[in-house]
Write an enzyme that holds these catalytic residues in place. Structure first.
Site, PDB file in Angstrom:
ATOM      1  N   THR A 100       0.852  -1.177   0.000  1.00 55.65           N
ATOM      2  CA  THR A 100       0.000   0.000   0.000  1.00 55.65           C
ATOM      3  C   THR A 100       0.891   1.231   0.000  1.00 55.65           C
ATOM      4  O   THR A 100       1.896   1.265   0.715  1.00 55.65           O
ATOM      5  CB  THR A 100      -0.984  -0.026   1.194  1.00 55.65           C
ATOM      6  OG1 THR A 100      -1.754   1.160   1.160  1.00 55.65           O
ATOM      7  CG2 THR A 100      -0.285  -0.152   2.524  1.00 55.65           C
ATOM      8  N   GLU A 124      -5.066  -2.520   4.358  1.00 52.78           N
ATOM      9  CA  GLU A 124      -4.724  -3.068   5.679  1.00 52.78           C
ATOM     10  C   GLU A 124      -5.894  -3.805   6.319  1.00 52.78           C
ATOM     11  O   GLU A 124      -5.744  -4.426   7.358  1.00 52.78           O
ATOM     12  CB  GLU A 124      -4.276  -1.944   6.627  1.00 52.78           C
ATOM     13  CG  GLU A 124      -2.922  -1.352   6.314  1.00 52.78           C
ATOM     14  CD  GLU A 124      -2.991  -0.173   5.354  1.00 52.78           C
ATOM     15  OE1 GLU A 124      -3.960  -0.099   4.569  1.00 52.78           O
ATOM     16  OE2 GLU A 124      -2.081   0.670   5.381  1.00 52.78           O
ATOM     17  N   LYS A 127      -8.346  22.903   7.007  1.00 51.69           N
ATOM     18  CA  LYS A 127      -8.496  23.578   8.307  1.00 51.69           C
ATOM     19  C   LYS A 127      -8.685  25.062   8.076  1.00 51.69           C
ATOM     20  O   LYS A 127      -7.783  25.746   7.604  1.00 51.69           O
ATOM     21  CB  LYS A 127      -7.266  23.332   9.169  1.00 51.69           C
ATOM     22  CG  LYS A 127      -7.303  21.982   9.821  1.00 51.69           C
ATOM     23  CD  LYS A 127      -6.504  21.958  11.116  1.00 51.69           C
ATOM     24  CE  LYS A 127      -6.680  20.607  11.785  1.00 51.69           C
ATOM     25  NZ  LYS A 127      -5.453  19.904  12.055  1.00 51.69           N
ATOM     26  N   TRP A 177     -12.571  22.214  10.943  1.00 54.04           N
ATOM     27  CA  TRP A 177     -12.381  21.350   9.787  1.00 54.04           C
ATOM     28  C   TRP A 177     -13.523  21.496   8.784  1.00 54.04           C
ATOM     29  O   TRP A 177     -14.690  21.524   9.152  1.00 54.04           O
ATOM     30  CB  TRP A 177     -12.320  19.877  10.237  1.00 54.04           C
ATOM     31  CG  TRP A 177     -11.028  19.522  10.896  1.00 54.04           C
ATOM     32  CD1 TRP A 177      -9.941  20.328  11.038  1.00 54.04           C
ATOM     33  CD2 TRP A 177     -10.695  18.273  11.509  1.00 54.04           C
ATOM     34  NE1 TRP A 177      -8.943  19.657  11.697  1.00 54.04           N
ATOM     35  CE2 TRP A 177      -9.371  18.388  11.990  1.00 54.04           C
ATOM     36  CE3 TRP A 177     -11.362  17.065  11.681  1.00 54.04           C
ATOM     37  CZ2 TRP A 177      -8.727  17.345  12.653  1.00 54.04           C
ATOM     38  CZ3 TRP A 177     -10.718  16.034  12.340  1.00 54.04           C
ATOM     39  CH2 TRP A 177      -9.413  16.163  12.819  1.00 54.04           C
TER      40      TRP A 177
HETATM   41  P1  AMP Z   1      -6.392   1.624  -0.132  1.00 54.49           P
HETATM   42  O1  AMP Z   1      -5.728   0.882   0.934  1.00 54.49           O
HETATM   43  O2  AMP Z   1      -5.471   2.065  -1.219  1.00 54.49           O
HETATM   44  O3  AMP Z   1      -7.585   0.934  -0.663  1.00 54.49           O
HETATM   45  O4  AMP Z   1      -6.900   2.994   0.496  1.00 54.49           O
HETATM   46  C1  AMP Z   1      -7.709   3.020   1.637  1.00 54.49           C
HETATM   47  C2  AMP Z   1      -8.280   4.398   1.820  1.00 54.49           C
HETATM   48  O5  AMP Z   1      -9.167   4.718   0.741  1.00 54.49           O
HETATM   49  C3  AMP Z   1      -9.127   4.561   3.045  1.00 54.49           C
HETATM   50  O6  AMP Z   1      -8.369   4.753   4.206  1.00 54.49           O
HETATM   51  C4  AMP Z   1      -9.967   5.776   2.683  1.00 54.49           C
HETATM   52  O7  AMP Z   1      -9.256   6.985   2.870  1.00 54.49           O
HETATM   53  C5  AMP Z   1     -10.183   5.587   1.206  1.00 54.49           C
HETATM   54  N1  AMP Z   1     -11.500   5.001   0.969  1.00 54.49           N
HETATM   55  C6  AMP Z   1     -11.801   3.714   0.711  1.00 54.49           C
HETATM   56  N2  AMP Z   1     -13.134   3.576   0.518  1.00 54.49           N
HETATM   57  C7  AMP Z   1     -13.685   4.789   0.670  1.00 54.49           C
HETATM   58  C8  AMP Z   1     -15.028   5.301   0.615  1.00 54.49           C
HETATM   59  N3  AMP Z   1     -16.063   4.542   0.325  1.00 54.49           N
HETATM   60  N4  AMP Z   1     -15.202   6.625   0.864  1.00 54.49           N
HETATM   61  C9  AMP Z   1     -14.160   7.434   1.145  1.00 54.49           C
HETATM   62  N5  AMP Z   1     -12.898   7.014   1.202  1.00 54.49           N
HETATM   63  C10 AMP Z   1     -12.658   5.699   0.972  1.00 54.49           C
END
Ligand code: AMP
Length: 542
Positions: A186, A331, A439, A444
């Site tokens: 990741t 993760e 911010k 926020w």
């Molecule tokens: P990844 O590990 O590359 O899939 O990224 C994970 C991150 O993607 C999460 O911690 C979120 O910030 C973002 N994410 C995944 N699903 C969503 C969702 N439905 N809405 C907003 N952010 C999301």
């Protein structure tokens, strides 16, 4: 006193053994890199996975070894999922859209002993091979007829030639269910990608959770098309979950444009599909410009980044497809929450139901959540207070491969890096990545809320909201947007569109129209790139 039940280990090989026995003739259909359609059954896939396990043994792959892939969604990649994990080794699915030096870093860090790759990536592998220090075997996932005539890849081997030399007389070994099975890297915004190492146990428990009716609701009735790549958090576990329930699987290969995805959905009577919002944007554009509809698609899972309410509306109102908004992370195997409705919400009016669906959803049993303030104090589930989101459970990482980045846990909880609210019904809503939060005057502003409103405007195709520096307020939001082809809207009219939908102080200070927005290797808006690009941006009022 212990219970008197069997301690049968939870192993990935049991999934495909089960599918062979119980859903032997259910199809796995792949649109191949070469362009044709390949069909076979779970029974065939199981036989080929066993044959492949013998190929791997022949290449010297042993339990615990890592084997890399650079591949699209397709049946050979599926076979690798089962053969590698089933024999006790670890599949490292590498995202080919990463920068080449990141691919090199990942392969070397994982110490992959072999690399399997699709024809598409042969030129890339040819370039990178001299730097892949640990790879001893390069296997092109194709047949003899498609092998390149001359290639500089050392000792290049042909997948189907290797398979032809083996038979399927292979028994899956039994071992400790905590044995590592798959490895996904990741990418953070800083530093090198980090390896998330799933176990057989975590993968099976996650598949059970994902299949639940209030999660992906998968069954042997379904035909499932994962648009989400098998190199992005194991295609959100669909190659495992579909196998567990005996659903038909439909793999799109590299053919991910709106027309190809639509045609495959129709041809293969797909009932459920899954992918990131950017993919669905293309599909919806194809549907509206060609005035076509779905005949079998009933559900679509949208996650990876926030699904704009306008997209939920379009799928449901215009095409009768229910959207399941899902949130998770690499993760987390990756599923954390899914936005399915509760019985008591059925009576709500449409708008109220949409408001629930726009949230990222409820936790699945197996994922515990809490939100905390800057001091780590837990916040109430009132749907208003937002804080840092932490999670824990049996399919959530407790650390990264080789301890990179140190111990990530805080009192046993994994900090997601997301900022969220949770309402009394347990629905979590992401307001931002913590590093994307704007911010303003110490408060926020949610960039996701503002983006959702912007793409709700009929002339806007995609929008990103970032904070730019402001002498008085620290940061103020600006909208960076792409217009839909043939549509127009002025900056003033787009800003007027926000009126009444947000608190006055959330009102963006400016709008910039662009032709393209940057995306990451997993298809998310790259706010980091945008923040860099707009680092010296001067707001009109300054
Ligand atoms: P990844 O590990 O590359 O899939 O990224 C994970 C991150 O993607 C999460 O911690 C979120 O910030 C973002 N994410 C995944 N699903 C969503 C969702 N439905 N809405 C907003 N952010 C999301």
């Amino acid at each position: 006193m212990y219970g008197l039940m069997m301690d049968t280990p939870l192993l990935i090989s049991d999934l495909i053994r089960f599918a062979d026995r119980n859903h032997g003739d259910t199809e796995i259909v792949s649109k191949t890199v070469e362009g044709d359609i390949h069909r076979y059954s779970y029974r065939d896939a199981h036989a080929r996975a066993r044959r492949l396990a013998k190929v791997l043994q022949g290449l010297g792959v042993k339990a615990g070894d890592r084997v890399g892939t650079l591949a699209w969604n397709g049946y050979r990649h599926y076979e690798l999922y089962y053969a590698i994990s089933g024999m006790g080794a670890v599949i490292n699915t590498i995202n080919p859209r990463l920068f080449p030096d990141q691919i090199v870093y990942i392969s070397n860090h994982a110490e992959n002993s072999a690399l399997f790759f699709d024809l598409t990536f042969a030129p890339l592998v040819e370039k990178l091979a001299p730097q892949l220090k640990t790879v001893k075997h390069y296997v092109l996932m194709t047949d003899r007829a498609h092998m390149p005539k001359d290639s500089a890849i050392p000792n290049l081997q042909c997948y189907e030639d290797l398979m032809a030399k083996q038979d399927d007389a292979f028994e899956w070994p039994s071992f400790d269910e905590r044995t590592a099975a798959a490895l996904c890297y990741t990418s953070g915004t800083t530093g090198n990608p980090k390896g998330v190492l799933y176990s057989n146990r975590s993968t099976i428990l996650h598949a059970y959770g994902a299949a639940l009716p209030d999660a992906l609701n998968l069954s042997a009735y379904d035909s499932v098309l994962p648009v989400v790549p098998m190199f992005h958090a194991n295609a959100w576990s669909l190659p495992y979950t579909c196998t567990m329930v005996g659903a038909k699987m439909v793999f799109p290969g590299p053919h991910l444009d709106g027309k190809s995805v639509y045609d495959l959905i129709e041809q293969e009577k797909v009932t459920l599909s899954a992918g990131v919002p950017t993919v669905w944007l293309m599909l919806l554009q194809h549907l509206s410009s060609n005035k076509v509809r779905f005949s079998t698609l009933k559900r679509t899972v949208i996650g990876g980044s926030a699904c704009p309410p306008a997209m939920i509306r379009s799928f449901q109102d215009d095409y009768g497809v229910t959207v399941f908004h899902a949130w998770g992370m690499t993760e987390m195997s990756p599923l954390g929450t899914v936005g399915s409705l509760k019985g008591k919400q059925a009576a709500l009016d449409k708008e109220a139901r949409y408001a629930v669906q726009a949230k990222q959803g409820r936790g699945i049993f197996g994922v515990e959540m809490k939100i905390v303030d800057e001091q780590g104090v837990e916040l109430p589930w009132d749907g208003n207070r937002f804080g840092n989101l932490l999670v824990k459970g049996p399919w959530i990482a407790k650390g990264y491969l080789k301890g990179e980045g140190g111990d990530p846990l805080i009192d046993g909880w994994f900090p997601t890096g997301d900022v969220a609210t949770i309402d009394p019904d347990g629905y979590m809503q992401i307001t931002d990545r913590s590093k994307d939060v704007i911010k303003s005057g110490g408060e926020w502003i949610s960039s996701i809320d503002l983006e959702n409103i912007a793409v709700g405007h009929p002339a806007i195709a995609e929008a990103a909201v970032i904070g730019v520096s402001h002498p008085k307020w620290d940061e103020r939001p600006i909208v960076i947007a792409i217009k839909k082809p043939g549509q127009d809207v002025s900056k003033e009219d787009l800003l007027k569109f926000f009126d009444g939908k947000i608190a006055k102080w959330w009102m963006p200070d400016d709008v910039v129209f662009v032709d393209e927005l940057p995306h990451t290797a997993t298809g998310k808006l790259s706010k980091l790139t945008l923040r860099k690009k707009f680092a010296d941006y001067k707001l009109p009022s300054n």
